[in-house]
Design an enzyme around this catalytic site. Structure first.
Site, PDB file in Angstrom:
ATOM      1  N   GLU A   1      40.090  29.119  36.011  1.00 40.12           N
ATOM      2  CA  GLU A   1      39.109  30.138  35.648  1.00 40.12           C
ATOM      3  C   GLU A   1      39.168  30.420  34.157  1.00 40.12           C
ATOM      4  O   GLU A   1      40.242  30.373  33.540  1.00 40.12           O
ATOM      5  CB  GLU A   1      39.360  31.444  36.410  1.00 40.12           C
ATOM      6  CG  GLU A   1      39.020  31.384  37.883  1.00 40.12           C
ATOM      7  CD  GLU A   1      39.183  32.722  38.573  1.00 40.12           C
ATOM      8  OE1 GLU A   1      38.554  32.909  39.627  1.00 40.12           O
ATOM      9  OE2 GLU A   1      39.948  33.567  38.069  1.00 40.12           O
TER      10      GLU A   1
ATOM     11  N   ARG B   1      45.594  42.290  53.786  1.00 39.41           N
ATOM     12  CA  ARG B   1      46.772  43.001  54.280  1.00 39.41           C
ATOM     13  C   ARG B   1      46.852  44.349  53.584  1.00 39.41           C
ATOM     14  O   ARG B   1      46.025  44.676  52.729  1.00 39.41           O
ATOM     15  CB  ARG B   1      48.040  42.203  53.946  1.00 39.41           C
ATOM     16  CG  ARG B   1      48.107  41.832  52.462  1.00 39.41           C
ATOM     17  CD  ARG B   1      49.432  41.268  52.039  1.00 39.41           C
ATOM     18  NE  ARG B   1      49.405  40.675  50.708  1.00 39.41           N
ATOM     19  CZ  ARG B   1      49.433  41.337  49.566  1.00 39.41           C
ATOM     20  NH1 ARG B   1      49.454  42.670  49.581  1.00 39.41           N
ATOM     21  NH2 ARG B   1      49.418  40.709  48.412  1.00 39.41           N
TER      22      ARG B   1
ATOM     23  N   HIS C   1      51.824  38.711  35.326  1.00 36.53           N
ATOM     24  CA  HIS C   1      50.797  38.844  36.373  1.00 36.53           C
ATOM     25  C   HIS C   1      51.297  39.611  37.595  1.00 36.53           C
ATOM     26  O   HIS C   1      50.657  39.587  38.647  1.00 36.53           O
ATOM     27  CB  HIS C   1      50.263  37.472  36.796  1.00 36.53           C
ATOM     28  CG  HIS C   1      49.825  36.621  35.639  1.00 36.53           C
ATOM     29  ND1 HIS C   1      48.738  36.934  34.859  1.00 36.53           N
ATOM     30  CD2 HIS C   1      50.361  35.483  35.111  1.00 36.53           C
ATOM     31  CE1 HIS C   1      48.598  36.022  33.913  1.00 36.53           C
ATOM     32  NE2 HIS C   1      49.568  35.139  34.041  1.00 36.53           N
TER      33      HIS C   1
ATOM     34  N   LYS D   1      42.097  31.236  47.313  1.00 32.92           N
ATOM     35  CA  LYS D   1      41.291  31.651  46.163  1.00 32.92           C
ATOM     36  C   LYS D   1      40.112  30.704  45.970  1.00 32.92           C
ATOM     37  O   LYS D   1      39.032  31.109  45.538  1.00 32.92           O
ATOM     38  CB  LYS D   1      42.157  31.711  44.911  1.00 32.92           C
ATOM     39  CG  LYS D   1      43.165  32.843  44.891  1.00 32.92           C
ATOM     40  CD  LYS D   1      43.915  32.871  43.564  1.00 32.92           C
ATOM     41  CE  LYS D   1      44.895  34.050  43.504  1.00 32.92           C
ATOM     42  NZ  LYS D   1      46.000  33.911  44.452  1.00 32.92           N
TER      43      LYS D   1
END
Length: 669
Positions: free
Chosen positions: A202, A294, A237, A118
């Site tokens: 973030e 993927r 999440h 990330k």
């Protein structure tokens, strides 16, 4: 051209079955790999060949690159499909396949490495002009620097593992005083799950939509997007419901996000199937979240609205073929919705569950129109603590969204899973929710509109459920003993029986009355309430697992199964496991809120955070249990002193095993 005729699937469960299905349709031979826990799993039986690769622990089996490549060489498999999870986004595995002369059905190692981080992928997306969220993605990962950068970004804040996904190593931090603890927990969980403790920070976008774009790229520079999927309904999440197309996305926004996703793929010279995920705020501003290199769990909804087989496309690209369609040839038709069926207990904070599947039946067995089930389980299979608790995906398609939702809700209701607690009722209730039906669900949906739902709040069986269980135990004894008068239960009158049923450690006292000559009419006294039940088919063979009861003039079918004096029951109000303890002495020790810390499920002890003799307080974390890829905190329910620690770090434990004993403080100062 990379021609291959045999494909090894380096995965397990439903995705292995899914890949085998397409491979067989295209004439490819298939090879499965399996661990001790999967020796008799469905995917092993489905494959043409299967190779044993070691113990149940993933590090010694499904994550062992050497064992998997050796299995391919042993069977002559010329290509490897990694599925999702495990080695699917492992750059070194892609390289190892290439060195061994085996085609890896996925992108090049360079793209996997870049987009699998990330931190690095966000840097690349900023350079490529793809919109990104304000945050920190620097190389300095010290606690002090992370805390400093977090304060600069401000709260609320997302702390995320740079590697991996699925909600592991991810924390929402609302206030500064919770920051350090969440950073440390995220680092530990990320290290355990992905082998890397690297984090990014973030700014948290409150109540966004989670929209992802499916992209495909070949070896000749052609890149297309196949519409979007709305994955906004999430818990911890992790996605719960996925649908395509999104009820929120306009055609203009779809094209803008689609082009951004294509740009992202081109920036890393991507090949094969990939998904670019975005967060979209209420003003239609979208921000890059991550790229999954993927096939996604939720790929079936894209297949249903495009009419394409994405696994087939993966095979084509891996074989060096061009994409079958250009962007202007891709059309979206109808609507598709998917939910994930998990072995978890919503009544107990969604704790993952283990056990044996004693019954499994889906509407797909009836060839129901618009219903698709991607499954990895079968009757008699053991659900272990070693792997992700997802068992199957239930998917529907319709000419429009209303039809698709209605078909899916019906399919969920008509799916039978007995033996392990599961989230079936939770899924059905979400699909019945008005906010979802109106297409207004954001990532805050469950927290804002669903926290008090019956499927999660019901920690005890209802009177009706207890009454149904009592009648089923009566029927079981009647058949076994050939006569209801030979029951071992305490009898206060000729046709009145006292029962004691145990559920989750609590014992319920019931009284059942029935008429002479076995008329099928019952009155069950539960908590001073009388429940009347008429057994419509009193001669029904118990081995069929379906009973038909008439209650208040309403006739219903219920699914159940017996294992000795244990009853598994799904009566539409949840999955229940009852034990008949009518002939057992009363348990004088009540563990609820007591001085024992028990394992909530099978798993491994990651850490012990207490010492013998230590004074502890209610709510204090005394240990960490790892199971099904998640870490679970073991908290004290009382104030007291640690009397004994019965386990050590790294030890495998069983559900309900006593881990610590606490001497309870009777009088707090």
């Amino acid at each position: 051209m990379n021609k291959f005729n045999s494909i090894l699937i380096a995965n397990r469960g439903e995705i292995a079955v899914r890949v085998i299905r397409t491979a067989r349709q295209l004439g490819y031979r298939t090879v499965a790999v399996y661990s001790d826990a999967d020796i008799d799993a469905l995917f092993v039986h489905e494959a043409d060949q299967a190779v044993y690769i070691g113990p149940s622990n993933v590090a010694e089996s499904y994550l062992s690159q050497e064992k998997i490549i050796n299995a391919a060489k042993l069977t002559g498999a010329q290509a490897i499909h990694p599925g999702y999870g495990f080695l699917s986004e492992n750059a070194s595995f892609s390289e190892a396949c290439a060195k061994a002369g085996i085609t890896f059905i996925g992108p090049d190692a360079s793209a996997i490495e870049l987009m699998g981080s990330k931190r690095l992928s966000k840097i690349a997306m900023i350079e490529a002009g793809v919109p990104c969220i304000k945050g920190y993605q620097g190389a300095d990962q010290s606690i002090d620097v992370l805390v400093e950068k977090a304060k600069e970004i401000g709260f609320p804040l997302m702390v995320k593992a740079s590697a991996g996904g699925g909600g592991r190593g991810m924390r929402l931090v609302l206030k500064e005083q919770d920051l350090i603890e969440n950073i440390k927990t995220a680092k530990s969980e990320a290290q355990t799950a992905f082998g890397s403790s690297e984090l990014i920070l973030e700014q948290a976008i409150i109540e966004p939509r989670h929209i992802e774009i499916q992209v495909f790229a070949d070896n000749f520079g052609n890149v297309v997007y196949l519409g979007e999927r709305d994955c906004s309904i999430q818990r911890r999440h992790q996605k719960v419901v996925e649908e395509a197309p999104s009820p929120f996305v306009s055609e203009e926004l779809r094209q803008e996000m689609g082009q951004a996703a294509v740009d992202a793929a081109k920036s890393c010279e991507y090949k094969g199937a990939g998904t670019v995920e975005f967060l979209v705020d209420k003003n239609n501003n979208f921000y890059f979240l991550e790229m999954n290199t993927r096939l996604q769990v939720e790929h079936p909804v894209t297949e249903l609205i495009t009419g394409l087989d994405l696994v087939h496309w993966q095979f084509l690209v891996a074989a060096g073929e061009t994409l079958l369609l250009s962007q202007d040839q891709i059309k979206l038709t109808g609507h598709a919705v998917e939910v994930r069926l998990y072995a978890e207990d919503p009544r107990n904070n969604f704790m993952p569950q283990t056990g044996t599947v004693v019954d499994w039946h889906t509407p797909a067995n009836e060839n129901r129109e618009g219903v698709r089930i991607d499954q990895g389980i079968q009757k008699g299979q053991v659900v272990s603590q070693f792997y992700d608790p997802m068992l199957a995906k239930i998917i529907s398609f319709g000419e429009n969204r209303d039809i698709a939702i209605r078909r899916l809700k019906s399919a969920v209701q008509d799916t039978t899973l007995l033996g392990v607690n599961n989230n079936k009722l939770f899924l059905k209730n979400i699909l019945s929710n008005a906010i979802f039906a109106q297409g207004e669900a954001t990532t805050a949906f469950i927290e804002q509109h669903f926290t008090d739902d019956f499927s999660m709040a019901q920690d005890k069986p209802s009177e009706k459920t207890l009454a149904r269980a009592a009648v089923l135990f009566y029927k079981q004894h009647s058949l076994v003993n050939q006569s209801p008068y030979k029951l071992d239960w305490t009898s206060s009158a000729a046709l009145n029986y006292a029962l004691k049923l145990s559920f989750n450690g609590d014992v319920y006292n019931l009284h059942l009355a029935t008429e002479q000559f076995d008329s099928g009419k019952f009155q069950v006294s539960v908590n001073e309430e009388i429940i009347e039940i008429i057994d419509v088919d009193s001669q029904l063979n118990l081995t069929q697992g379906i009973c038909v009861f008439l209650e208040q003039n309403i006739r219903n079918k219920y699914h159940y199964a017996f294992d000795g004096q244990r009853l598994y029951l799904d009566d539409g109000l949840g999955h229940f496991i009852f034990d008949n303890v009518s002939n057992k002495p009363a348990d004088v020790e009540h563990s609820e809120g007591g001085g024992q810390i028990k394992a909530p499920m099978d798993g491994a002890i990651v850490d012990i955070l207490a010492e013998v003799g230590q004074v502890i307080t209610k709510g204090q974390t005394l240990g960490i249990l790892e199971a099904m890829k998640m870490e679970h905190q073991l908290k004290s329910m009382v104030d007291g002193v640690v009397e004994a620690i019965n386990v050590e770090k790294g030890q495998q434990v069983k559900s309900k095993q006593i881990l610590l004993n606490i001497t309870v403080e009777q009088h707090a100062e």
